[in-house]
Design an enzyme around this catalytic site. Structure first.
Site, short mmCIF file in Angstrom:
data_model
loop_
_atom_site.label_atom_id
_atom_site.label_comp_id
_atom_site.label_asym_id
_atom_site.label_seq_id
_atom_site.Cartn_x
_atom_site.Cartn_y
_atom_site.Cartn_z
CB SER A 35 -0.94 0.00 1.21
OG SER A 35 -0.22 -0.26 2.40
CD GLU A 104 -2.23 -8.57 -2.24
OE1 GLU A 104 -2.91 -8.71 -3.27
OE2 GLU A 104 -1.94 -7.47 -1.75
CD GLU A 171 -7.59 -5.67 1.72
OE1 GLU A 171 -6.44 -6.13 1.80
OE2 GLU A 171 -7.84 -4.56 1.19
O1 KIV Z 1 -0.36 -3.44 1.69
C1 KIV Z 1 -1.02 -3.37 2.73
O2 KIV Z 1 -1.05 -2.35 3.40
C2 KIV Z 1 -1.79 -4.54 3.13
C3 KIV Z 1 -2.74 -4.37 4.26
C4 KIV Z 1 -3.89 -3.58 3.86
C5 KIV Z 1 -3.12 -5.67 4.84
O3 KIV Z 1 -1.65 -5.56 2.55
#
Ligand code: KIV
Length: 276
Positions: A35, A104, A171
């Protein structure tokens, strides 16, 4: 913590100062999430961030952290494209100081986990709404709302546990499904938009601090509005500079009168700064 029913508090961080604050406050797990792409680098998708950026930010975070567990996200390009070397990239995150890596779910996810586990790396799984493959899931939507898709997620969770993940992020799934998965698994679940019954919760730091522009997803609680507060602070600085109010005497360095006089004499003699 799962066995003791002590909720696991997880947040993302991408840089030294925030990592220091999170660690000092007692955050259990700090996730250097991909993120990073949206929260910090101004990119549209997490798929646009690569291992170089992830390692760069993981190093900054790990320089600050003394106590928390640090998990580094493996970016899309580390394992979902042809020719990727997931083990090499995962080792780079570990060398950057991370205790574990996160992957993921995607169709070959279990093979990837197997490779990482065979090399002895600790792996966190991530199922439900997986942003790296959101297009295949119909966009950024709640996952597992039908009996069929719920069963698919349940099976994925069990498979990841079987593959020796130490924990799984859930999620954007219904709270009832997250509860059933959490009760079934012996490893902890960390929810984001997955209701109150997961073993832990995670939020993107910049979402919960209210730093980002626009409306956050329903599952985000803004614990502060730092976009407003920081904006106001910057305006105060601009005004202070433009009104000659900053810097004041307290923020400036002085010089002994005698030294100043001598200095002025010298420059006057040499003809420089003769206006002084
Ligand atoms: O990249 C991220 O911040 C995440 C979280 C939202 C779990 O994978």
């Amino acid at each position: 913590m799962k066995n003791q029913r002590r909720p696991i508090a997880v947040l993302t961080a991408y840089d030294y100062p925030f990592a220091q604050i999170l660690d000092g406050a007692g955050t259990d797990i700090i996730l250097v999430g991909d993120s990073l792409a949206n929260a910090v680098l101004g990119l549209k998708s997490t798929t646009e961030v690569g291992i170089e950026e992830m390692v760069h930010h993981a190093k900054a975070v790990n320089r600050a952290v003394k106590k928390a567990m640090v998990v580094g996200d493996l970016p899309f390009s580390s394992y979902q494209i042809e020719g990727a070397d997931v083990l090499k990239d995962a080792r780079r995150l570990i060398e950057a100081g991370c205790d574990a890596v996160k992957v993921e779910w995607f169709k070959n996810c279990l093979d990837v986990v197997k490779v990482l586990r065979s090399a002895g790396l600790a792996v966190m799984g991530h199922i439900g709404l997986t942003p790296q493959t959101a297009d295949e899931l119909g966009g950024f939507k709640v996952q597992g709302r039908t009996a069929e898709t719920a069963k698919r997620l349940y099976d994925q969770a069990l498979a990841l546990q079987q593959a020796e993940c130490f924990s799984i992020v859930l999620e954007c799934v219904p709270g009832t499904l997250a509860r059933i998965i959490t009760e079934k698994l012996t490893i902890p679940t960390i929810g984001i938009g997955a209701g109150a019954f997961c073993d832990g919760q995670v939020l993107v730091l910049h979402d919960m601090l209210g730093l980002l522009e626009g409306k956050p997803p329903k599952f985000v609680r803004k614990f502060a509005d730092y976009r407003r507060d920081v904006g106001k602070t910057i305006e105060d600085y601009l005004t202070a500079v433009r009104c000659h109010e900053f810097p004041g005497d307290a923020e400036s360095y002085g010089m002994q009168e005698k030294e100043l006089e001598m200095f002025i004499k010298t420059v006057n003699q040499t003809g420089e700064f003769s206006d002084c």
